[in-house]
Design a protein around this motif. Structure first.
Motif, PDB file in Angstrom:
ATOM      1  N   ASN A 161       0.869  -1.169   0.000  1.00  0.00           N
ATOM      2  CA  ASN A 161       0.000   0.000   0.000  1.00  0.00           C
ATOM      3  C   ASN A 161       0.910   1.225   0.000  1.00  0.00           C
ATOM      4  OD1 ASN A 161      -1.599   2.258   0.804  1.00  0.00           O
ATOM      5  ND2 ASN A 161      -3.074   0.911   1.800  1.00  0.00           N
ATOM      6  N   PRO A 162       0.790   2.111  -0.997  1.00  0.00           N
ATOM      7  CA  PRO A 162       1.694   3.258  -1.084  1.00  0.00           C
ATOM      8  C   PRO A 162       1.617   4.215   0.103  1.00  0.00           C
ATOM      9  CG  PRO A 162      -0.152   3.494  -2.612  1.00  0.00           C
ATOM     10  CD  PRO A 162      -0.195   2.098  -2.100  1.00  0.00           C
ATOM     11  N   ASP A 163       0.532   4.124   0.875  1.00  0.00           N
ATOM     12  CA  ASP A 163       0.375   5.004   2.035  1.00  0.00           C
ATOM     13  C   ASP A 163       0.993   4.439   3.302  1.00  0.00           C
ATOM     14  OD1 ASP A 163      -1.065   6.886   0.538  1.00  0.00           O
ATOM     15  OD2 ASP A 163      -2.950   5.823   0.889  1.00  0.00           O
ATOM     16  N   LEU A 164       1.518   3.220   3.213  1.00  0.00           N
ATOM     17  CA  LEU A 164       2.063   2.546   4.398  1.00  0.00           C
ATOM     18  C   LEU A 164       3.550   2.256   4.221  1.00  0.00           C
ATOM     19  CD1 LEU A 164      -0.781  -0.058   5.044  1.00  0.00           C
ATOM     20  CD2 LEU A 164      -0.399   2.094   6.263  1.00  0.00           C
ATOM     21  N   PRO A 165       4.255   1.980   5.330  1.00  0.00           N
ATOM     22  CA  PRO A 165       5.665   1.557   5.223  1.00  0.00           C
ATOM     23  C   PRO A 165       5.747   0.203   4.522  1.00  0.00           C
ATOM     24  CG  PRO A 165       5.086   2.177   7.479  1.00  0.00           C
ATOM     25  CD  PRO A 165       3.804   2.063   6.723  1.00  0.00           C
ATOM     26  N   ALA A 166       6.958  -0.248   4.274  1.00  0.00           N
ATOM     27  CA  ALA A 166       7.169  -1.525   3.592  1.00  0.00           C
ATOM     28  C   ALA A 166       6.526  -2.675   4.359  1.00  0.00           C
ATOM     29  CB  ALA A 166       8.655  -1.776   3.407  1.00  0.00           C
ATOM     30  N   GLN A 167       5.812  -3.516   3.639  1.00  0.00           N
ATOM     31  CA  GLN A 167       5.165  -4.692   4.216  1.00  0.00           C
ATOM     32  C   GLN A 167       5.894  -5.986   3.864  1.00  0.00           C
ATOM     33  OE1 GLN A 167       1.727  -4.341   5.960  1.00  0.00           O
ATOM     34  NE2 GLN A 167       3.020  -2.538   6.175  1.00  0.00           N
ATOM     35  N   VAL A 168       6.758  -5.919   2.852  1.00  0.00           N
ATOM     36  CA  VAL A 168       7.550  -7.079   2.442  1.00  0.00           C
ATOM     37  C   VAL A 168       9.015  -6.658   2.369  1.00  0.00           C
ATOM     38  CG1 VAL A 168       7.975  -8.802   0.644  1.00  0.00           C
ATOM     39  CG2 VAL A 168       5.643  -8.001   1.064  1.00  0.00           C
ATOM     40  N   GLY A 169       9.891  -7.487   2.933  1.00  0.00           N
ATOM     41  CA  GLY A 169      11.321  -7.215   2.876  1.00  0.00           C
ATOM     42  C   GLY A 169      12.080  -8.459   2.472  1.00  0.00           C
ATOM     43  N   VAL A 170      13.071  -8.284   1.596  1.00  0.00           N
ATOM     44  CA  VAL A 170      13.875  -9.412   1.109  1.00  0.00           C
ATOM     45  C   VAL A 170      15.350  -9.053   1.170  1.00  0.00           C
ATOM     46  CG1 VAL A 170      14.427 -10.905  -0.855  1.00  0.00           C
ATOM     47  CG2 VAL A 170      12.059 -10.212  -0.453  1.00  0.00           C
ATOM     48  N   LEU A 171      16.154  -9.964   1.688  1.00  0.00           N
ATOM     49  CA  LEU A 171      17.608  -9.868   1.633  1.00  0.00           C
ATOM     50  C   LEU A 171      18.134 -11.030   0.808  1.00  0.00           C
ATOM     51  CD1 LEU A 171      18.454  -9.170   5.389  1.00  0.00           C
ATOM     52  CD2 LEU A 171      18.626  -7.511   3.520  1.00  0.00           C
ATOM     53  N   VAL A 172      19.042 -10.752  -0.109  1.00  0.00           N
ATOM     54  CA  VAL A 172      19.660 -11.800  -0.924  1.00  0.00           C
ATOM     55  C   VAL A 172      21.173 -11.689  -0.786  1.00  0.00           C
ATOM     56  CG1 VAL A 172      20.007 -12.716  -3.237  1.00  0.00           C
ATOM     57  CG2 VAL A 172      17.775 -11.832  -2.583  1.00  0.00           C
ATOM     58  N   GLY A 173      21.803 -12.768  -0.370  1.00  0.00           N
ATOM     59  CA  GLY A 173      23.249 -12.803  -0.260  1.00  0.00           C
ATOM     60  C   GLY A 173      23.863 -13.472  -1.474  1.00  0.00           C
ATOM     61  N   THR A 174      24.910 -12.857  -2.054  1.00  0.00           N
ATOM     62  CA  THR A 174      25.591 -13.423  -3.222  1.00  0.00           C
ATOM     63  C   THR A 174      27.090 -13.166  -3.117  1.00  0.00           C
ATOM     64  OG1 THR A 174      25.544 -11.410  -4.573  1.00  0.00           O
ATOM     65  CG2 THR A 174      23.599 -12.842  -4.671  1.00  0.00           C
ATOM     66  N   GLU A 180      25.120  -8.866  -9.801  1.00  0.00           N
ATOM     67  CA  GLU A 180      24.457  -8.185 -10.918  1.00  0.00           C
ATOM     68  C   GLU A 180      23.018  -8.681 -11.117  1.00  0.00           C
ATOM     69  OE1 GLU A 180      25.586 -10.171 -15.041  1.00  0.00           O
ATOM     70  OE2 GLU A 180      27.408  -9.841 -13.851  1.00  0.00           O
ATOM     71  N   ALA A 181      22.730  -9.890 -10.660  1.00  0.00           N
ATOM     72  CA  ALA A 181      21.372 -10.438 -10.807  1.00  0.00           C
ATOM     73  C   ALA A 181      20.579 -10.356  -9.510  1.00  0.00           C
ATOM     74  CB  ALA A 181      21.447 -11.901 -11.261  1.00  0.00           C
ATOM     75  N   ALA A 182      21.209  -9.899  -8.439  1.00  0.00           N
ATOM     76  CA  ALA A 182      20.604  -9.976  -7.111  1.00  0.00           C
ATOM     77  C   ALA A 182      19.323  -9.165  -6.984  1.00  0.00           C
ATOM     78  CB  ALA A 182      21.606  -9.530  -6.049  1.00  0.00           C
ATOM     79  N   LEU A 269      24.526 -17.712  -5.384  1.00  0.00           N
ATOM     80  CA  LEU A 269      23.660 -17.157  -4.343  1.00  0.00           C
ATOM     81  C   LEU A 269      23.968 -17.889  -3.048  1.00  0.00           C
ATOM     82  CD1 LEU A 269      19.924 -16.330  -4.690  1.00  0.00           C
ATOM     83  CD2 LEU A 269      20.652 -17.829  -2.852  1.00  0.00           C
ATOM     84  N   THR A 270      24.169 -17.138  -1.971  1.00  0.00           N
ATOM     85  CA  THR A 270      24.558 -17.773  -0.707  1.00  0.00           C
ATOM     86  C   THR A 270      23.398 -17.910   0.271  1.00  0.00           C
ATOM     87  OG1 THR A 270      25.211 -15.645   0.270  1.00  0.00           O
ATOM     88  CG2 THR A 270      26.901 -16.883  -0.930  1.00  0.00           C
ATOM     89  N   GLY A 271      22.282 -17.221   0.023  1.00  0.00           N
ATOM     90  CA  GLY A 271      21.136 -17.341   0.907  1.00  0.00           C
ATOM     91  C   GLY A 271      20.173 -16.182   0.742  1.00  0.00           C
ATOM     92  N   PHE A 272      19.004 -16.316   1.351  1.00  0.00           N
ATOM     93  CA  PHE A 272      18.036 -15.224   1.306  1.00  0.00           C
ATOM     94  C   PHE A 272      17.154 -15.270   2.545  1.00  0.00           C
ATOM     95  CE2 PHE A 272      15.374 -18.633  -0.345  1.00  0.00           C
ATOM     96  CZ  PHE A 272      14.108 -18.313   0.137  1.00  0.00           C
ATOM     97  N   VAL A 273      16.539 -14.131   2.832  1.00  0.00           N
ATOM     98  CA  VAL A 273      15.529 -14.023   3.887  1.00  0.00           C
ATOM     99  C   VAL A 273      14.373 -13.207   3.319  1.00  0.00           C
ATOM    100  CG1 VAL A 273      14.957 -13.198   6.199  1.00  0.00           C
ATOM    101  CG2 VAL A 273      17.251 -14.066   5.726  1.00  0.00           C
ATOM    102  N   ARG A 274      13.151 -13.659   3.572  1.00  0.00           N
ATOM    103  CA  ARG A 274      11.965 -12.920   3.131  1.00  0.00           C
ATOM    104  C   ARG A 274      10.995 -12.815   4.277  1.00  0.00           C
ATOM    105  NH1 ARG A 274       6.663 -13.733   1.577  1.00  0.00           N
ATOM    106  NH2 ARG A 274       5.879 -12.540  -0.217  1.00  0.00           N
ATOM    107  N   PHE A 275      10.576 -11.599   4.597  1.00  0.00           N
ATOM    108  CA  PHE A 275       9.538 -11.362   5.598  1.00  0.00           C
ATOM    109  C   PHE A 275       8.367 -10.636   4.949  1.00  0.00           C
ATOM    110  CE2 PHE A 275      12.563 -10.918   9.533  1.00  0.00           C
ATOM    111  CZ  PHE A 275      12.787 -12.281   9.504  1.00  0.00           C
TER     112      PHE A 275
END
Length: 279
Positions: A161-174, A180-182, A269-275
């Motif tokens: 929702n553009p009126d709210l803070p981020a609701q989904v967060g992703v970290l990708v380790g490489t 370049e693809a991360a 790719l070494t790992g990822f986290v998604r919330f």
């Protein structure tokens, strides 16, 4: 009657995140004095913390940051929940979230329990959370912490929702080459929510359960006994394609997989986290 205006009510609501009725009562009790009203809201809020324990806190935000480290980068995600979207976008709540995120980064905490004990300006993160509950009047929970260390860490935050803070967060380790693809991979993860990076990351008990379900389903369909093993493995393969990142069809080009996109860089790719808030 206390001397205050509608503008005073609005300003105090924005400052504290408290409900309109609570703000009006506090201003009445403080005879229009804003500072006294804030203290009244805080005191009453502290008394109400126990009553809020049973409430559901499914709104909120994802706070995140990537920082440089001696041998690469460190990425941290923190999910902080509140009861309503109104509070989630309140500036006091946003400032509090920044404090909690900084504490998570500096302390190296990898879970909410450890983070709760981290000291912030002479008190703990839990004390800070209790104080914020007291002022805002809602249940607030630091739900979970995600942390990745890698040569390169990509962060992607998505607002549902553009009126709210981020609701989904992703970290990708490489490594450096796959970096370049991360970004594209992080966006894919946000949209397709894989559960595991590779097949090797899937717990054995999960594989056994999925295989048993596939076999039971296949037998119930009356398939020939000789064909059952092959059908079961095919269905298990479908489970991997749906839930394992490197085997998923790539969002930007479904004709290939995420794994092949990463391989094309010559890196890994070494790992990822998604919330996702509340999920």
């Amino acid at each position: 009657m206390a001397n205050y205006t509608t503008a005073d009510i609005k300003a105090l609501r924005e400052q504290t995140g408290a409900g309109m009725l609570d703000v009006k009562k506090a201003l009445d009790e403080a005879d229009g004095d804003t500072e006294k009203a804030i203290e009244i809201i805080r005191v009453k809020g502290l008394k109400g913390i126990a009553k809020r324990e049973g409430r559901s806190a499914s709104a909120g935000l994802i706070a995140a940051k990537v920082v440089d480290a001696a041998d690469g980068q460190i990425g941290v995600l923190v999910e902080i929940n509140a009861e309503t979207d109104f509070v989630a976008k309140n500036q006091k709540f946003l400032d509090y979230a920044d404090q909690v995120l900084t504490a998570a980064i500096d302390s190296g905490a990898t879970d909410a329990e450890a983070l709760a004990e981290v000291e912030v300006d002479g008190s703990s993160v839990q004390d800070l959370t209790d104080s914020m509950q007291a002022v805002i009047g809602e249940k607030i929970v630091v739900r979970r912490v995600g942390r990745i260390e890698a040569p390169k860490v990509e962060l992607y935050l998505h607002r549902t929702n553009p009126d709210l803070p981020a609701q989904v967060g992703v970290l990708v380790g490489t490594d450096a080459k796959a970096a370049e693809a991360a970004h594209d991979v992080a966006m894919h993860i946000a949209a397709y929510s894989p559960l595991y990076a590779t097949r090797e990351d899937v717990p054995a008990e999960v594989v056994d359960k999925e295989r048993a379900i596939a076999e039971e389903t296949t037998r119930a369909e009356g398939k020939p006994e000789k064909a059952i093993p092959k059908i079961v493995e095919g269905r298990l393969g479908g489970f991997f394609k749906e839930n394992v990142l490197v085997e998923q069809a790539f969002a930007k080009d479904p004709k290939t997989t995420v794994g092949k996109v990463v391989e094309a860089t010559g890196g890994e790719l070494t790992g990822f986290v998604r919330f996702r808030v509340g999920a």
